[in-house]
Design an enzyme around this catalytic site. Structure first.
Site, short mmCIF file in Angstrom:
data_model
loop_
_atom_site.label_atom_id
_atom_site.label_comp_id
_atom_site.label_asym_id
_atom_site.label_seq_id
_atom_site.Cartn_x
_atom_site.Cartn_y
_atom_site.Cartn_z
N ALA A 116 -26.23 11.47 1.99
CA ALA A 116 -26.48 10.39 2.94
C ALA A 116 -27.90 9.83 2.95
O ALA A 116 -28.19 8.93 3.73
CB ALA A 116 -26.14 10.86 4.36
N SER A 117 -28.78 10.36 2.11
CA SER A 117 -30.20 10.04 2.33
C SER A 117 -30.77 8.93 1.46
O SER A 117 -31.85 8.41 1.76
CB SER A 117 -31.04 11.31 2.15
OG SER A 117 -30.94 11.78 0.83
N PHE A 164 -26.26 4.70 -2.35
CA PHE A 164 -25.00 4.26 -1.74
C PHE A 164 -24.65 5.06 -0.49
O PHE A 164 -24.01 4.54 0.43
CB PHE A 164 -23.86 4.36 -2.75
CG PHE A 164 -23.90 3.30 -3.82
CD1 PHE A 164 -23.74 1.97 -3.48
CD2 PHE A 164 -24.11 3.63 -5.15
CE1 PHE A 164 -23.77 0.97 -4.45
CE2 PHE A 164 -24.15 2.64 -6.13
CZ PHE A 164 -23.98 1.31 -5.78
N PHE A 166 -29.99 16.70 0.36
CA PHE A 166 -30.87 17.77 -0.10
C PHE A 166 -32.25 17.17 -0.33
O PHE A 166 -32.48 16.55 -1.36
CB PHE A 166 -30.31 18.35 -1.40
CG PHE A 166 -30.64 19.80 -1.63
CD1 PHE A 166 -31.28 20.55 -0.66
CD2 PHE A 166 -30.28 20.41 -2.82
CE1 PHE A 166 -31.57 21.89 -0.88
CE2 PHE A 166 -30.57 21.75 -3.06
CZ PHE A 166 -31.21 22.49 -2.09
N ASP A 203 -27.96 22.44 0.45
CA ASP A 203 -27.11 22.28 -0.73
C ASP A 203 -25.63 22.07 -0.34
O ASP A 203 -24.95 23.01 0.05
CB ASP A 203 -27.25 23.52 -1.62
CG ASP A 203 -26.43 23.40 -2.89
OD1 ASP A 203 -25.84 22.32 -3.12
OD2 ASP A 203 -26.37 24.39 -3.64
N TYR A 225 -18.34 4.73 -11.33
CA TYR A 225 -18.91 3.62 -12.10
C TYR A 225 -18.14 3.47 -13.41
O TYR A 225 -17.66 4.46 -13.96
CB TYR A 225 -20.40 3.86 -12.37
CG TYR A 225 -21.05 2.71 -13.11
CD1 TYR A 225 -21.15 1.45 -12.52
CD2 TYR A 225 -21.52 2.88 -14.41
CE1 TYR A 225 -21.71 0.39 -13.21
CE2 TYR A 225 -22.10 1.81 -15.10
CZ TYR A 225 -22.18 0.57 -14.50
OH TYR A 225 -22.73 -0.49 -15.19
N TYR A 248 -22.03 6.26 -21.14
CA TYR A 248 -21.60 6.41 -19.75
C TYR A 248 -20.10 6.72 -19.64
O TYR A 248 -19.71 7.87 -19.58
CB TYR A 248 -22.00 5.19 -18.88
CG TYR A 248 -21.91 5.59 -17.42
CD1 TYR A 248 -23.02 6.05 -16.72
CD2 TYR A 248 -20.67 5.61 -16.76
CE1 TYR A 248 -22.91 6.52 -15.42
CE2 TYR A 248 -20.55 6.07 -15.46
CZ TYR A 248 -21.67 6.51 -14.79
OH TYR A 248 -21.55 6.98 -13.51
P1 NAD Z 1 -28.72 8.91 -5.10
O1 NAD Z 1 -29.44 9.84 -6.00
O2 NAD Z 1 -29.44 7.75 -4.54
O3 NAD Z 1 -28.12 9.74 -3.86
C1 NAD Z 1 -27.66 11.03 -4.01
C2 NAD Z 1 -27.57 11.72 -2.67
O4 NAD Z 1 -27.04 13.04 -2.89
C3 NAD Z 1 -28.90 11.92 -1.95
O5 NAD Z 1 -28.71 11.76 -0.57
C4 NAD Z 1 -29.25 13.37 -2.24
O6 NAD Z 1 -30.06 14.00 -1.26
C5 NAD Z 1 -27.87 13.97 -2.25
N1 NAD Z 1 -27.78 15.24 -2.97
C6 NAD Z 1 -28.01 15.49 -4.28
N2 NAD Z 1 -27.78 16.79 -4.56
C7 NAD Z 1 -27.39 17.37 -3.39
C8 NAD Z 1 -27.01 18.67 -3.01
N3 NAD Z 1 -26.96 19.68 -3.89
N4 NAD Z 1 -26.70 18.89 -1.71
C9 NAD Z 1 -26.74 17.90 -0.78
N5 NAD Z 1 -27.08 16.64 -1.10
C10 NAD Z 1 -27.40 16.38 -2.38
O7 NAD Z 1 -27.42 8.48 -5.89
P2 NAD Z 1 -26.56 7.12 -5.86
O8 NAD Z 1 -27.01 6.29 -7.00
O9 NAD Z 1 -26.46 6.56 -4.52
O10 NAD Z 1 -25.15 7.74 -6.31
C11 NAD Z 1 -24.16 8.12 -5.39
C12 NAD Z 1 -22.81 8.02 -6.08
O11 NAD Z 1 -22.59 6.68 -6.49
C13 NAD Z 1 -22.71 8.88 -7.35
O12 NAD Z 1 -21.42 9.41 -7.46
C14 NAD Z 1 -22.94 7.87 -8.45
O13 NAD Z 1 -22.38 8.24 -9.67
C15 NAD Z 1 -22.25 6.66 -7.86
N6 NAD Z 1 -22.63 5.37 -8.46
C16 NAD Z 1 -23.93 5.07 -8.75
C17 NAD Z 1 -24.23 3.85 -9.35
C18 NAD Z 1 -25.66 3.48 -9.69
O14 NAD Z 1 -25.87 2.54 -10.45
N7 NAD Z 1 -26.64 4.17 -9.15
C19 NAD Z 1 -23.22 2.92 -9.62
C20 NAD Z 1 -21.91 3.23 -9.26
C21 NAD Z 1 -21.61 4.46 -8.68
NA NA Z 2 -26.14 8.38 -2.14
#
Ligand code: NAD
Ligand code: NA
Length: 395
Positions: free
Chosen positions: A48-49, A52, A73, A110, A224, A234
């Site tokens: 959540a931090s 997305f 985390f 975690d 994605y 990818y």
């Molecule tokens: P991000 O890195 O911005 O967010 C990840 C979140 O997961 C953070 O809040 C982090 O603290 C948390 N996290 C990571 N490891 C953790 C753990 N062990 N315990 C608790 N929390 C943990 O990532 P994002 O880009 O927002 O990606 C989120 C999802 O969206 C993923 O499944 C990603 O594949 C998907 N996605 C990303 C994109 C892109 O271009 N970035 C595109 C489409 C889909």
């Molecule tokens: Na996220």
């Protein structure tokens, strides 16, 4: 202290609390401007931090007045050492949610572990009773399996053969040819273990076992697909195998939720600048061309625009508009034929010399620094700032 960006390769070691708060405020304002969404009222966001997940939490809270529990985390700040952006983002989110009279509590730890699942279960029992919507938005390079204690690492590799294509170092603008060796040994299985659907299902099982999901509860995980140029590394690569697994898990979870009429969906989102996507070769070049083309066509979106549209038009808009594989598609504008055709043309001609013109390299770089609270409009970076900020519900 005065905090400046300190980068090492694809990571930034510092982050700015005021800039992170401004990012959160900007997202809140965007959601409020778009108007109310008749959505879920009690929402659990796992991851959540940032990215997305943060956008989902903000959209639930400020679009639907939802009570939210966020799991992530992140590293708190200590005297003289800034915390991670997700920590500052969450501190800011909670502050503004509480000011708006909204319930918001957070659990930092975690998410793959039994302990954190248990903490969340107890918190829901104490405070919210049941959850209507679970957003699963974890992105992690490692997972310690809760049953065996074994640590798995995900890799970003093609499957079967070496993949060669262009890439860009977005700090310098240097375009070069890169070759990535294919997965070997347990690479594919390990990546599926980290980024596939097993943990998503474990979360839903833990919630359902304690009767913490409301009638008709929904869960959504993010995926994605992307264009042909990135396919070998990818969608047809190790991470794609994990996404295939995640997408299959939606069917299993929907089956599990039959007794309460619940549903699990995968939403395919567009490519955005994140720490993770910056580390995947070839993707930054694609994104810099994508941003240029989508901005020219006035269809550019960031995390908050994507998630606000996902909620207002798909999840709670009366028409999920699922694809043939049952997925929600908010990558629809990215994948538009005219957009992809232009990128394919630009791709062929992209060089170090012309990329800043034909691609949005500056936009890429700005977005990267924004992830850490830098280069955010309206923030005075010369001002002394207190780096030690606390998440209200953690005090
Ligand atoms: P991000 O890195 O911005 O967010 C990840 C979140 O997961 C953070 O809040 C982090 O603290 C948390 N996290 C990571 N490891 C953790 C753990 N062990 N315990 C608790 N929390 C943990 O990532 P994002 O880009 O927002 O990606 C989120 C999802 O969206 C993923 O499944 C990603 O594949 C998907 N996605 C990303 C994109 C892109 O271009 N970035 C595109 C489409 C889909
Ligand atoms: Na996220």
């Amino acid at each position: 202290m005065i905090i400046e960006p300190r980068t090492r390769g694809f990571i930034c070691l510092t982050s700015h609390p005021t800039g992170c708060e401004q990012n959160v405020i900007d997202q809140i304002e965007y959601v409020k401007l778009k108007g109310k969404i008749d959505g879920a009222k009690k929402v659990l966001v796992i991851g959540a931090s940032t990215g997305f997940g943060l956008a989902s939490r903000i959209t639930s809270a400020f679009g639907s007045d939802a009570a939210t529990i966020g799991v992530f985390f992140d590293k708190p700040a200590t005297e003289g050492r800034p915390g991670s952006p997700g920590y500052y983002n969450t501190a800011a989110f909670e502050k503004h949610a509480h000011q708006a009279g909204l319930y918001a509590k957070s659990i930092n730890g975690d998410a793959f572990s039994n302990e954190i699942k248990e903490q969340v279960v107890n918190l829901i029992k104490e405070d919210l009773g049941q959850i209507d919507l679970v957003i699963y938005s974890l992105a992690s390079p490692v997972r310690k399996h809760p049953e065996t204690g074994k640590r798995y690492k995900s890799v970003l590799k093609p499957i079967g053969e070496v993949f060669s294509n262009k890439t860009v170092d977005f700090h310098t603008g240097n375009v070069s040819e890169i070759s990535i060796n294919p997965a070997e040994g347990d690479d594919i299985a390990n990546t599926v273990t980290v980024m596939g659907g097993e943990d998503w299902k474990m979360w839903m099982d833990a919630l359902q076992a304690e009767n913490l999901l409301s009638e008709g509860a929904t869960t959504v995980a993010y995926s994605y697909i992307g264009p042909d140029v990135t396919k070998p590394v990818y969608r047809n690569g190790t991470i794609g195998a994990a996404k295939d697994d995640l997408e299959k898990t939606a069917v299993t979870i929907t089956d599990d939720l039959k007794s309460i009429g619940g549903k699990a969906y995968v939403s395919v989102n567009k490519a955005l600048v994140t720490q993770a996507s910056s580390a995947i070769p070839v993707i930054p070049l694609y994104i810099s061309l994508l941003f240029k083309v989508m901005k020219e066509k006035n269809i550019h979106e960031g995390c908050i625009e994507q998630i606000q549209r996902l909620y207002s038009q798909r999840l709670f808009g009366g028409d999920l508009d699922l694809d043939a594989k049952g997925r929600i598609r908010v990558d629809d504008w990215e994948m538009r034929e005219d957009v992809q055709a232009e990128i394919a043309e630009l791709w062929k001609s992209a060089t170090t010399e012309n990329l800043s013109e034909i691609g949005d390299l500056e936009g890429y770089s700005n977005e990267f620094f924004k992830l850490f609270g830098f280069k955010v409009a309206g923030v005075d970076y010369d001002a002394d700032v207190n780096e030690v900020v606390k998440i209200p519900s953690e005090q």
